[in-house]
Structure formats: structure tokens, C-alpha cells
Design an enzyme around this catalytic site. Structure first.
Site, PDB file in Angstrom:
ATOM      1  CG  HIS A  64      -0.329   0.048   2.537  1.00  0.00           C
ATOM      2  ND1 HIS A  64       0.426  -0.973   3.051  1.00  0.00           N
ATOM      3  CD2 HIS A  64      -0.360   1.007   3.512  1.00  0.00           C
ATOM      4  CE1 HIS A  64       0.839  -0.667   4.272  1.00  0.00           C
ATOM      5  NE2 HIS A  64       0.373   0.534   4.564  1.00  0.00           N
ATOM      6  CG  HIS A  66      -0.154   4.260   4.797  1.00  0.00           C
ATOM      7  ND1 HIS A  66      -0.964   3.510   5.620  1.00  0.00           N
ATOM      8  CD2 HIS A  66      -0.928   5.277   4.327  1.00  0.00           C
ATOM      9  CE1 HIS A  66      -2.164   4.064   5.669  1.00  0.00           C
ATOM     10  NE2 HIS A  66      -2.174   5.135   4.887  1.00  0.00           N
ATOM     11  CG  ASP A  68       4.995   2.478   7.433  1.00  0.00           C
ATOM     12  OD1 ASP A  68       4.112   2.914   6.678  1.00  0.00           O
ATOM     13  OD2 ASP A  68       4.764   1.657   8.341  1.00  0.00           O
ATOM     14  CG  HIS A  69       4.216  -0.464   4.294  1.00  0.00           C
ATOM     15  ND1 HIS A  69       4.233  -1.812   4.564  1.00  0.00           N
ATOM     16  CD2 HIS A  69       3.747   0.139   5.419  1.00  0.00           C
ATOM     17  CE1 HIS A  69       3.788  -2.025   5.802  1.00  0.00           C
ATOM     18  NE2 HIS A  69       3.485  -0.858   6.331  1.00  0.00           N
ATOM     19  CG  HIS A 142      -4.071  -0.207   6.267  1.00  0.00           C
ATOM     20  ND1 HIS A 142      -3.895  -0.211   7.636  1.00  0.00           N
ATOM     21  CD2 HIS A 142      -3.078   0.578   5.770  1.00  0.00           C
ATOM     22  CE1 HIS A 142      -2.845   0.522   7.933  1.00  0.00           C
ATOM     23  NE2 HIS A 142      -2.337   1.020   6.824  1.00  0.00           N
ATOM     24  CG  ASP A 212       0.406  -1.671   7.737  1.00  0.00           C
ATOM     25  OD1 ASP A 212       1.285  -2.531   7.949  1.00  0.00           O
ATOM     26  OD2 ASP A 212       0.619  -0.447   7.775  1.00  0.00           O
ATOM     27  CG  HIS A 271       4.113  -3.037  10.585  1.00  0.00           C
ATOM     28  ND1 HIS A 271       3.139  -2.364  11.296  1.00  0.00           N
ATOM     29  CD2 HIS A 271       4.427  -2.246   9.550  1.00  0.00           C
ATOM     30  CE1 HIS A 271       2.867  -1.219  10.701  1.00  0.00           C
ATOM     31  NE2 HIS A 271       3.638  -1.116   9.629  1.00  0.00           N
TER      32      HIS A 271
END
Length: 327
Positions: A64, A66, A68-69, A142, A212, A271
Site C-alpha cells: 500500500h 503509506h 513506511d512501506h 486498512h 497492514d 511491523h
């Protein structure tokens, strides 16, 4: 045909001193090719530390948008080009990430010397199919479109019962080859049936690698015959109940309950929120999961490699040189 999983980043939200943002390298041996699942900031440094080559990278799966990914993606792709990569690279990701990446490359004057082949993860369930490998996507719960990736690896070996053929007096030669290909042959006025002299062994590995996700049960179908689930456990059960930014995430308790309900033999949690990075907090998360789950449960650490065998055995294979204990 084991599958190696090297955890490049196991922290939620942002990197810390000992844990990088999300990233997971998947290598199917034998061979040097590997696949990257998520690419948080700093992933290319972790790739170097793990001894992986960007020339051997086969595909990138982004769960996805976001940061941090995915914030490590532009730099990693650019570095691959500067290192002389020419082979096309498949990128499996949401359409919004592709738009962001194109804008980033355009505004920073990046021209990759290789072709980037984009696959929209939201439009088709089978996102990559190659001989012996199928990667499918599975929708998660999510705040933005988010997917897990199911890796199915299958190899088959065929061999002749040479002792039985030799006992019949049939010498090695074209007729052996015909039997191996599934053809029946005539020898001494007798038909020899391929099925009687050819043995076949098929090995299969299935691992589900999640992004997530607030609802582990969404992966029930994906995990039906899997040997391993890698899933986020951002919080403990108590922390999840009081977390300010808990929406869209899971706790160790709930993931373990789900894994037990579908009979998964192996579960790797990753995570982790920064509040759970200490050894004491990690031990508490492990205890929370083990209280609900009877299989093998592991809490991932950065730059550790775990090997999943075709018989479903999960073993710790290596700590890469930069790995240290948590403070």
C-alpha cells in the site's frame, strides 16, 4: 526448493536505531533471484547489508501507499540503474503509487536504463505467474487499499526406475527417453508403460506475506493451505485498545487466534510499534501470541533470514553481520 525470507525492516511507522521501516526479501532456492515485498525508507541499505544484489531482483510487491512501506522505492530503483541494471523489473503496486513514482522520477530527472513493468495490484488477483511460481494478491482492511501477497512455489522432478529397466534387459537409450517423456514403448514384444517406470515427486511451498491489516480473518481463504503467514502485530492487545493511531492495525493476540483457527503451522509477526521494541516488550508480545497459538511463532528481527522448507519446517538460517540485539 526452500524459500528464504530475509527481514529488511520490522518497525511500524518509522525506523528506529535497531529496526528499519518495512521490507522483506523472498528468495526461492536454488538460484539467486529474489523478490521484495514493501520498500520502506532505508531499504536499499538493508539490501546491501543482507548481501542481496539489485541485478538479481525479479519483482517488487508494494502492499500500500503509506510511506513506511514505499518511501525507499525511488532511491532503490535509481541505485539499480546506476549499478548498470538492464533487465526489466516488475513492480506490483496500487495505481496511486505508480502515479507518485512517475511524478517523482519526472521532477527529479531520473531516467532508468531498464524497463519498469507496472502491474496494478488492485485489478487482478494473480499479479505474477512464472514457471513454478504464482503470486496472488488478497485485499486487507486498512485505511487505504492494501494487499497481502500469497507466494506459491511448485517444482516437480521425474526420474526413471533404471534398476527395473536394466533388470528387463532394456539398455539406456532412446527408449528410456521416451518412457521419461510419458510415452509407452515396445520391447521384446511387450509394451512397457511409462507410468510403471517413471516416478514423480512434487514439492510445494505456500507463504502468505501480509501488509497492514486490522482484520486477520480476511486472509482465511489465502491461508487455507499455507505453511506460513507473515503478518503485522503492531500492538499488544492492551496497547491496541488505547492506541491513538490504532486504526487499520492488528495485535499479536488477534493474529495468533486467527492463525490457530486456520491451522497454520508457522506464524511470523513483524511491523512492531516503537513501544514494543525492547526485549521485555518483545517477550510480552511473544507470550501473548503463544498463549493463543500452538504452532511455531517467531517475532521477526531486522536482517534475520528464516528458511521455509517444502515439508513446512521453519528454521532460523542466518543473522546478517549488521544484526545486533535490541537495546
Amino acid at each position: 526448493m526452500p524459500m528464504d525470507l530475509t527481514f529488511l525492516g520490522t518497525s511500524a511507522g518509522m525506523p528506529t536505531h535497531w529496526r528499519n521501516a518495512s521490507g522483506l526479501a523472498v528468495q526461492i532456492r536454488p538460484g539467486t533471484g529474489w523478490y521484495l515485498v514493501d520498500c520502506g525508507e532505508g531499504t536499499q541499505r538493508q539490501v546491501q547489508r543482507a548481501g542481496l544484489s539489485l541485478h538479481d531482483l525479479e519483482a517488487i510487491c508494494i502492499s500500500h501507499v503509506h510511506g513506511d512501506h514505499c518511501y525507499g522505492l525511488p532511491g532503490l530503483l535509481d541505485s539499480a540503474g546506476m549499478l548498470g541494471r538492464q533487465k526489466p523489473l516488475t513492480l506490483i503496486a496500487p495505481a496511486a503509487l505508480w502515479q507518485w513514482l512517475q511524478a517523482t522520477h519526472g521532477l527529479t530527472d531520473v531516467q532508468l536504463p531498464y524497463t519498469l513493468e507496472f502491474v496494478d495490484v488492485c485489478t487482478q488477483p494473480a499479479v505474477l505467474e512464472r514457471p513454478g511460481l504464482r503470486i496472488s494478491s488478497h485485499e486487507l482492511a486498512h485505511g487505504v487499499p492494501c494487499h497481502a501477497f500469497r507466494f506459491e512455489v511448485q517444482t516437480s522432478q521425474r526420474w526413471l526406475d533404471s534398476a527395473a529397466l536394466s533388470a528387463l534387459g532394456l539398455p539406456p537409450g532412446p527408449q528410456w527417453g521416451a518412457l521419461r517423456r510419458g510415452e509407452d514403448v515396445l520391447f521384446n514384444n511387450q509394451w512397457l508403460h511409462s507410468r510403471d517406470y517413471v516416478q514423480e515427486q512434487t514439492e510445494r511451498i505456500v507463504a502468505v506475506l501480509g501488509g497492514d491489516n486490522a482484520e486477520p480473518q480476511r486472509l482465511r481463504h489465502a491461508c487455507a493451505d499455507a505453511q506460513l503467514l507473515v503478518h503485522e502485530a503492531t500492538f499488544s492487545r492492551a496497547a491496541l485498545a488505547h492506541a491513538r493511531f490504532a486504526s487499520g492495525h492488528s495485535c499479536a493476540h488477534d493474529v495468533a487466534v486467527f492463525a490457530q483457527s486456520v491451522g497454520l503451522p508457522n506464524l511470523v509477526l513483524t511491523h512492531f510499534s516503537q513501544r514494543h521494541h525492547s526485549d521485555a516488550e518483545q517477550a510480552a508480545l511473544l507470550h501473548e501470541a503463544q498463549a493463543q497459538y500452538q504452532g511455531t511463532v517467531v517475532l521477526a528481527r531486522d536482517l534475520q533470514t528464516w528458511e521455509l522448507a517444502a515439508d513446512g519446517t521453519l528454521r532460523h538460517k542466518a543473522d546478517h553481520p549488521a544484526q545486533r540485539n535490541n537495546a
